[in-house]
Each structure stands twice: as C-alpha cells, then as structure tokens.
Scaffold this active site. Structure first.
Site, short mmCIF file in Angstrom:
data_model
loop_
_atom_site.label_atom_id
_atom_site.label_comp_id
_atom_site.label_asym_id
_atom_site.label_seq_id
_atom_site.Cartn_x
_atom_site.Cartn_y
_atom_site.Cartn_z
N SER A 189 42.60 42.79 31.87
CA SER A 189 41.71 42.75 33.04
C SER A 189 42.36 42.05 34.22
CB SER A 189 40.39 42.06 32.67
OG SER A 189 40.65 40.76 32.22
N HIS B 159 44.83 30.17 30.91
CA HIS B 159 43.83 29.17 31.25
C HIS B 159 44.18 27.88 30.52
CE1 HIS B 159 40.74 32.69 31.80
NE2 HIS B 159 41.59 32.61 32.80
N HIS C 293 40.23 28.31 38.26
CA HIS C 293 40.54 29.45 37.42
C HIS C 293 41.60 29.11 36.36
CE1 HIS C 293 41.89 33.97 37.38
NE2 HIS C 293 41.68 33.48 36.19
#
Lengths: 217, 217, 217, 217
Positions: free
Chosen positions: D72, D94, D157
């Site tokens: 994605s 992340h 993010h």
C-alpha cells in the site's frame, strides 16, 4: 537423578525470558526426602548446562557431588533451604527491571491484577547484604517468611525467588521481571492507579485457592 | 590458527546480547607470544565471519595476513595492545545503553553489587576523540590504565572493553551494557541508592581474588 | 477440526511479538455456524500447544470438549461471543506497554497514522473488573460495542482484543502493543503532535474500506 | 530475476532488527537499466516472502508483474524513484524509536559519532502527509534531496530511507532505529553533549570518502 535434569533444563527459561546475561543467574532444587539440593555449577555458560554437570550440595552449602565448584550464590540458597522447609526451589537473577527497583530500594507497588494474583501485593525489598557469609540468606528469609510474595528484591543486588519446587521459583522470577518492567513503564507515563487492598486480597485468594485446586493459569 | 577461531566465534556473543547492529562492533585477540593480533575484517556481516576470513595485524595496525581490510577501528585496538602489554583482548561496540551514557559524558555510577564485582566502581568516561589517528587509542589507555574498570565509555561514541583474553573483554562489554541498562532504568524510577566505597572495595576484592582462584561466577 | 489448529498456531504470534510470558495470554476462535468456541487450555505452556489439546466451550463458557480445563479467562471470552455476534476471535494478553497504559487508566492517544488506520482513534480504557463473574466480559463489551477500536485496555489488568476471526484479533493485539510502546517512547521525549480528527477519519475510512476490498497492508 | 531475490531476502533484516511487526514495513529495489522496481506484495507475512511473490511496478506505481497487489506504500516508493534517479532502494518502517521522534515532529540530534558517519548530522523530519496521492512521496523527496541524511522521519507516521541499492536503504533504516533508540535513552538520562559541526563534517567526510573507497565498516 531427575532433579539434576529439572534444574539444568529450567535455566533455559532464564535465558528465554532474558533474565540473565553471561553466567549471572542460577536455579536450584531441593532433592525430595534428602537434606540436599541441586544447583548450577559456577562459571559454566547456559549453553553447556547438562544434568551431568549440575552439582549437589548439602544444606550447609558444602559440595557433595559434582566436578565443578557450586554457584557462588550457593550459601544463600542453602540458608533458604535450611530455614524454610517448605521451599523446594530457589532462583537468583539480576534481571534488569527488578534489579533497577532493587537499586532504588523501593518495593514494586501492586498496580496490576497479575501481581495481586501471583504475589498477593507488592514485591518487597530485602536488606543490603554482602556475599561471603549468611547475610544474603538471612535477608531473603527475613523478608519472605510469612510474606505472600515469593520474590524479594535484594537492595542494590537483584532478585531471589522461591517456590514449592524449582519450576514455581522460576515462574516467580519470570513474573517478577514482567511486572517490574510493566510498572516501571507505567511510572514513566504517570501515576499508576492503586488497586484496593480488598480487591488484592480477593484476587490473591482466588488465584491461590480456586485455581490452585486445578492447574495454574 | 586457534586465535582466529576464538575471535570469529566471540562475535556471536555480541549478536546474542544485542550489543551490535549491522557490522558496527568488533572483537580482537592478541596472538600469544607474537606482536600480532587477530581482528574482524571490515564490512563483513556477523553471519559470514569464519576463522578463515579474520585478519591478522601487527601492533601498528598494519595488515599482515588476510584478504579483507581490517576493521576501521583497528588503529584503536593496536594502540591498546602496544601500550597495555597485559591486555590480550579488545572489544568495541555501540551498545545502546552504554552509548547513551557516553552521549551524556557521564560515568555509570556503581549502584549494583554486580558492578562492584566486575568493574570495582563506576564505569568511566573517556575523551571525545576522532577516528583517523591515535586519539581514540590514547583516550582508552589514559582512562583504563590503572583503573579497576575494564570498560570505558568514549564520549559521544561507544564502548571499548579490555581483558586478559578476548573472552574476558567480551564479558566486560556484555556486563557493561547490562549494568548501563539497569542503572538507566533505576534512574528513570528515582535516585538509586549508593553503595558505600568500603563495600565496593570488599566486593571487588572478593570477586577478583577469592573467586579468581577458582572459576568465575 | 480446523479452528483448533488455527487457534493453537496463533499463540505462536503472541510469543513471537513478546506479548506474553509463561502461560499468561490466550487466543480463542468461534466455530463458524455453531454456538461454540475453541480456546487455550489452562496452564499449558506455549511450546506444548497442539490442535489436540485445545478445548472447546459453549457460549456460557462450559467445557464441551477437551481434557484440560479451559483458560481461566474463558468467562470473559464467552461473554464477548454471546454479546457480539460479529466477533469471531478474542485475544487476551498482559503485554507490557499496553498494560502500563492500563495501570494508568489512560487511553492511548492517536498520534500515529498506524493507529488511525487500525484503531480509528485512541485505544480506550475499560473498567476495573474482578475475575470470577461476568464483570470483565461486560467491561469489554460496553467499551468496544460501537467503538472503532478492536482493543480495550482493561484498567490495572491488560488487553482484550477482538476481530472477525482469531487472526484479526491477534493482529489487533500485536498492533495495540506496538503503538502502546511507540506512544510511550514519544511521551518520554516530549509531547506528541496530535493528528486532526478529520485526518484520523480519512485514514480509518481508507484503511477499512479501500484496502479492505483487497488484502490488508 | 536477481532483484526479486535481493528484495525478498532483505525483508529478513527488518525482522531481525525488530523494525517491523505483522506486515507493516516494506523494501523495494530499482531494476537496473529499466524504469521498474521490485516491491513487497501487500498483506503477505515476512515468513512467506519469496523471490516469486515479489511484485514489479513501473515508476508510476502501476503493477507490471505479480499475482498480489503491491504494498500500500507503493505510490511513495514510486515517487522517490521518479524524482531521485540515483536512488536504487527504498525502505519504509514504523520502527518504534524512530516513529516516536516522528510523533513528536522533532529531528534526532546528532550526538553520536555513528550518526555523523552515517547520516552526516541530524535525521530530519518530513511533513505530515496522508496516504492516497503523492503527498508522502513529495514529503520524502523535498526533505532528502540534497540532504546528507538517507532517512527521513515522516511526522506522526514512520521512517522512509533511501540508498544506492536496497541493501544500503535497509542499512540506513537499521542505523536510524539504532540511533533513535540510543539518543532517546540519552535524553531520558539528561542532556546529551553536542558534537561540534566541524567534527561532524570531518567524520561524515571520512566515512563517505576514505572508507567509501574500500568496504564499509
């Protein structure tokens, strides 16, 4: 000898849960029906532990069987076995979070239901004691005798935990580090909410009795 | 050559105890009876280290044997071997907690009996020094010569540790990170209790001498 | 029975992501088309879980099939299945960082896009509830019914997460601990920047709908 | 196709260094001499990645080859390849500590020589950007074009890192998390000492040039 295998194997749990580095922690187990216990040999790495290289000591900590010297913490284990006849296993670690509380000299407050279940309240601090005589053993026994907690944070040192057998003592050492870490993180975030003494008592009672009659959670 | 295997294998301990990422740490070992030492090759990952791809340098850090360039930290190792004849092993890491103390420029205070045992007191800070000449080596030697501690936190950089052989130097690097982490956690919780100098001396003396005659803990 | 294997295998993810110690967490899965669910047996270690030793319970938490007692948390799982017909999987852990927020009684604020994606906002706090009746199950259902979050932090206790199947519930438990840890670290460093509600809504909508029609990220 | 294997295999490094949970991070690599890149398929777990299930996209992010949907995050990778012709690899994670700095919107200050070596100064913050168009890609490129750092902390993010090939981008992601963690710990302990800009420049220059001509450290 079965207790040799049990004790040798349980050291793998100390490694698995990151409670030890190098050769710094040890497990022992009382031999049922005899005034003897099995303990880790000194200076042997966890990878090399076998039932055969475990050592057997009498309750004064004297070597009875084995080719290696017993763990340098043997005197403390022996003192516990001499003075707490119901104890069948003893564990010692310098696990990070529990030892940090020990360096502070502060008990771990009971702010988690898992602590109420397992320790019945806070995990207490034992005295500062030097290695070399019975001081450490005395500190452990004075703190834990009659206390719900099966683990004690020896000031500036680390954790000793006890159990009816070596596996129970290892479980207490594992849970002690787990709650020491969680409560540390909680304290960094703010002020953990207390659990009412009444609720702690109910949780402890249920965990020790209701579940005690079946298998532990 | 045996020292090649010893040095190659010991890098696995750096990985096991999470002291290194990528290719950022290195172990070396003096070849007994010769003015040579074995060190990690530059840029080779820990998975691929073998006795064969280790490199041999003289005490000025010149490559004597090996197909790879020696570690970029070779000059610092060589300086230590030239100036500390009793040192048989050197380790360098950027292990997280020790490097954090190094970024602060603060020694790790001795608030754990395991620190008193192993380091005989605080773990000291060495100077800020740039790579490229003997500055790092000099900083290590100036800090550790005559000091009880076998590890130094080089300011804004990381850890160098020494030992009578490479295994002892690796042990010092492992214990350094372990106590750096525990004391960090303790400092987050509050103010760790000091250990009296007298008690530190007794613990250090016993660990180095009484246990030194047998096998280490 | 396939659900036995799914549930047995998913416990390995709890271990892999360090969400559990000893035997302290559990996964269950509803058997499609029947008023039954599969759950971890009590007191069996994660290494020993097999499809065969899983147990099957009805929606009142009564043991229907299996040689071990069901997990001591079975009543809470059963309550969720009874009251949330769309839920096909439930997970319970005491994972460190999430349990620390639970000890504080504070929801984890939504300051990461991954949280907006997965939880649609903050991860909420459920009430303090004692084991032994439906209190825990009620607390879970009251908190999560109609809430975007698939995980709830039960005060002073730990995490319960839900999903359309056990794998989705395990994913929620894994992501919950991951964001609990990251937001904890951010809070130690300073004040995390909020994400505007509008942006949270857009991220959540896209993740649930656009990506939901294909495979999850 | 070799780049499929390189990209598939490098995901194991994200797992090894704990940069990812579940399926949340991804690696891509430009196919030399073609306007194409290889990237992780969406929703496939790290255990199941093979050269065969990698997907190939053009520089607009359209699927060219492969049975799964691309990650994605493909649009962001594609934007980087379109606008930074020297970039041969892109990584997104992340990872905990880097994402915590990102949640704060604060660059990681350069207080470690390893940061000076690898990143040539601080690791910068990129803008808050929503997924769904070129915003993320633009934020990465605006921040990293002409910057010494090969990693950017996208606000609220996570991390994007770049390199001449996918391995270099993975190394940057690994080192970014490592220094994010160490500097976090240092900040908890007190105020890390700055490194003079002059010294940062010298370290960066030497690491990129002197060592660049041989093999990396």
């Amino acid at each position: 000898m079965n207790m040799r295998k049990i004790v040798a194997d349980l050291h793998a749990e100390l490694v698995r849960y990151n409670l030890v580095v190098w050769t710094a922690g040890n497990v022992s187990g009382r031999i049922p029906g005899e005034d003897l216990f099995v303990i880790k040999p000194s200076g042997v790495s966890y990878d090399e532990l076998t039932p055969e290289n475990m050592v057997v000591c009498d309750l004064d900590g004297n070597l009875v069987e084995g080719e290696h010297a017993p763990s340098s913490d043997t005197a403390a284990h022996a003192y516990v076995y001499r003075n707490m006849p119901d104890v069948g296993g003893v564990v010692h670690t310098h696990s990070t979070y529990a030892s940090a509380w020990a360096a502070l000299g502060e008990p771990i407050p009971c702010v988690l239901t898992a602590m109420a279940d397992e320790f019945g309240g806070e995990i207490p601090i034992g005295p500062f004691a030097l290695i070399g005589d019975d001081s450490i053993g005395q500190g452990i026994v004075e703190t834990l005798k009659g206390h719900r907690s099966k683990a004690v944070l020896m000031q500036n040192h680390g954790v000793f935990s006890i159990g009816k057998d070596p596996k129970a003592a290892v479980k207490a050492a594992v849970m002690c580090e787990d709650v020491a870490r969680t409560v540390h993180v909680a304290r960094q975030l703010g002020t953990p909410l207390p659990i009412a003494q009444d609720d702690i008592d109910r949780l402890y009672d249920r965990y020790q009795n209701v579940y005690g009659q079946r298998s532990p959670r």
